[in-house]
Design a protein around this motif. Structure first.
Motif, PDB file in Angstrom:
ATOM      1  N   LEU A  93     -21.094 -73.955  46.214  1.00 49.71           N
ATOM      2  CA  LEU A  93     -20.713 -74.181  47.611  1.00 49.71           C
ATOM      3  C   LEU A  93     -19.696 -75.304  47.748  1.00 49.71           C
ATOM      4  O   LEU A  93     -18.786 -75.231  48.584  1.00 49.71           O
ATOM      5  N   ASP A  94     -19.826 -76.345  46.935  1.00 47.98           N
ATOM      6  CA  ASP A  94     -18.887 -77.462  47.000  1.00 47.98           C
ATOM      7  C   ASP A  94     -18.005 -77.541  45.762  1.00 47.98           C
ATOM      8  O   ASP A  94     -16.926 -78.142  45.812  1.00 47.98           O
ATOM      9  N   GLY A  95     -18.460 -76.947  44.660  1.00 53.19           N
ATOM     10  CA  GLY A  95     -17.659 -76.994  43.433  1.00 53.19           C
ATOM     11  C   GLY A  95     -16.436 -76.111  43.488  1.00 53.19           C
ATOM     12  O   GLY A  95     -15.324 -76.532  43.110  1.00 53.19           O
ATOM     13  N   TYR A  96     -16.591 -74.890  43.987  1.00 51.26           N
ATOM     14  CA  TYR A  96     -15.461 -73.960  44.012  1.00 51.26           C
ATOM     15  C   TYR A  96     -14.353 -74.400  44.974  1.00 51.26           C
ATOM     16  O   TYR A  96     -13.163 -74.285  44.648  1.00 51.26           O
ATOM     17  N   PRO A  97     -14.674 -74.904  46.177  1.00 45.80           N
ATOM     18  CA  PRO A  97     -13.600 -75.425  47.030  1.00 45.80           C
ATOM     19  C   PRO A  97     -12.779 -76.523  46.359  1.00 45.80           C
ATOM     20  O   PRO A  97     -11.554 -76.588  46.536  1.00 45.80           O
TER      21      PRO A  97
END
Length: 500
Positions: A93-97
């Motif tokens: 959820l926060d790694g890919y952005p």
């Protein structure tokens, strides 16, 4: 302390053991990074190769694969937005952005540091709580252990996705599989269908490889090939030190949550990650945005995920109760090597317990070092054709099952349970309770029958405090879904009736 020092020296000075640790950790990271290949599947596929090892080396090997895969799942979660393992489902959820903004290296380092911190907290939790719980376990006799097995199965049924009723049915089927073979008291053969090899019972290795290995490969092969493109630029590896320090409170809170949830039987890493992430999101929802590339979200998910590893080993070693499906496979490994998990393990084999402590600590260090050095290589691995990787794992399933006893029968058994697991998933029936039933079933039967022989009365379960408490909790756990549905129906009926 003497056993711990001796185990440390023995492992660090033995080149074979160190080589096993490095290879297992590396393979665990790689398999964990591949989408769809869970930590359970990784352990199941590698379990047969530990059969010929010494018990200490076998645990070094399996713990390396266990912890390595727990971290490896975050690599694909960050780079291609697909979690490699259930424990990394919220890391994306926060790694890919961050990866889409060209900061994939920074996101991976945040995840690695958080994983290492969570792993260390989990290790301390294991070292502190396991001996204490083991001492308490000496108060357990046959009635307590029998009810404890029932409690563990009920917890897994409740925690399994989907219908609790179907999970209970799967667990009961696993219990039935556990009765195959010679009766422990009468020595009469049961449910062997005239097959001599089944008189020794169902071998845990082909069962685990089939249910968690072949079944998952069949599910993956039926899906259309979608070659996700990994983040093209890893970019800078190290985030700013002051930014990392800002997340220290999140790391501590999430590690504690992960450790506690990991100790709860059948909760698993997915629950630990969800609770850790939800806790931090609630605390910072007014000041920070989660799901948009927030490093705090990565830290919360990864610390909770890896702290749960040490936590899940606590009930496994002290009470013989697997904390999740991964440790259920480890129970099988211990039984294969003639070691019965439980309080007696700490008194009869303190050197083995020390080996586990050292092996987990070594794995945490190796995972950190190997991941730092090979981060860019792991990223390139995700561009490999998936079908080739799956074919390689399928070959491991076949060769691993055959190598246990050099018997084609074990390969056929693996194929049978793989097909059965695939059918179960199509019907929406969870397969994990089957594994728990097969592992815990013989222990449940042994303690239940011993209780009835010694005490001669079922009422003994209601006359001792620990069984009464565990039975009450079990009843509540199993009835909660029923009461939830009743409440939903009453609420729906109230809405349809409308205001008076």
């Amino acid at each position: 302390m003497t056993e711990l020092l001796h185990a440390t020296v023995t492992i660090l000075t033995d080149p074979v053991t160190m080589a096993l640790a490095v290879v297992a950790t590396l393979v665990g990271i790689i398999l964990g990074a591949l989408p769809g290949i869970s930590s359970t599947m990784t352990l199941a596929v590698l379990l047969p190769f530990s059969f010929s090892m010494e018990p200490g080396n076998a645990m070094v090997f399996l713990l390396g694969a266990f912890y390595g895969s727990a971290w490896g799942g975050s690599i694909s979660a960050i780079l291609i937005n697909i979690p490699g393992t259930p424990g990394s489902m919220l890391t994306q959820l926060d790694g890919y952005p961050l990866a889409k903004r060209g900061q994939a290296g920074v996101a991976l380092t945040y995840a690695l540091i958080a994983s290492t911190f969570g792993g260390v907290v989990g290790w301390f939790g294991l070292v502190i709580f396991a001996p204490t719980l083991a001492r308490a376990g000496f108060a357990f006799q046959s009635p307590e252990f029998a009810v404890l097995m029932i409690f563990g199965l009920s917890m897994l049924a409740y925690a399994s996705p989907g219908s609790t009723f179907l999970a209970i049915l799967a667990g009961m089927f696993g219990l039935l599989l556990g009765t195959v073979g010679l009766d422990m008291i009468t020595n009469l053969s049961r449910f062997d269908f005239g097959i001599p090899r089944l008189q020794a019972g169902i071998n845990i290795i082909p069962f685990a490889v089939g249910i968690f290995g072949l079944t998952e490969i069949l599910k993956l092969l039926e899906q259309p090939i979608v070659q996700e493109k990994a983040a093209t630029q890893i970019g800078e590896i190290w985030p700013r030190f002051r930014d990392v320090i800002k997340t220290w409170a999140t790391a501590i809170r999430s590690s504690i949550v992960g450790l506690i949830v990991g100790i709860i039987p059948a909760a698993g890493s997915a629950v630990a990650v969800s609770m850790s992430y939800a806790q931090e999101k609630k605390l910072y929802e007014k000041t920070e945005t989660f799901g948009n590339g927030n490093p705090r979200g990565i830290v919360a998910a990864e610390t909770g995920n890896n702290a749960a590893v040490g936590g899940a080993l606590v009930p496994l070693l002290t009470l013989g109760l697997p904390g999740d499906t991964m440790t259920a496979v480890l129970v099988g490994a211990l039984l294969i090597h003639g070691l019965q998990p439980g309080p007696q393990l700490f008194t009869k084999h303190p050197d083995f317990i020390a080996t586990i402590y050292v092996a987990l600590a070594l794995t945490i260090v190796l995972t950190f070092v190997l991941s730092l050095v090979l981060t860019r290589a792991f990223a390139k691995l995700l561009s490999a054709p998936p079908r080739i990787l799956y074919l390689g794992i399928l070959i491991l399933c076949v060769t691993g099952s055959f190598a246990v006893q050099n018997a084609l029968f074990d390969v056929l058994l693996m194929i049978f349970f793989g097909a059965l697991g695939y059918l179960f998933t199509k019907l929406g029936i969870p397969t994990a309770p089957m594994m728990f039933g097969l592992v815990l079933g013989p222990l449940l039967e042994e303690n239940l029958r011993r209780t009835l022989v010694v005490y001669g009365d079922w009422m003994v379960f209601f006359q001792r405090p620990i069984p009464v408490v565990l039975l009450a909790i079990t009843a509540v756990v199993l009835l909660l879904p029923f009461f939830g549905k009743v409440r939903e129906r009453l609420a729906r009926a109230a809405l349809e009736a409308g205001p008076d």
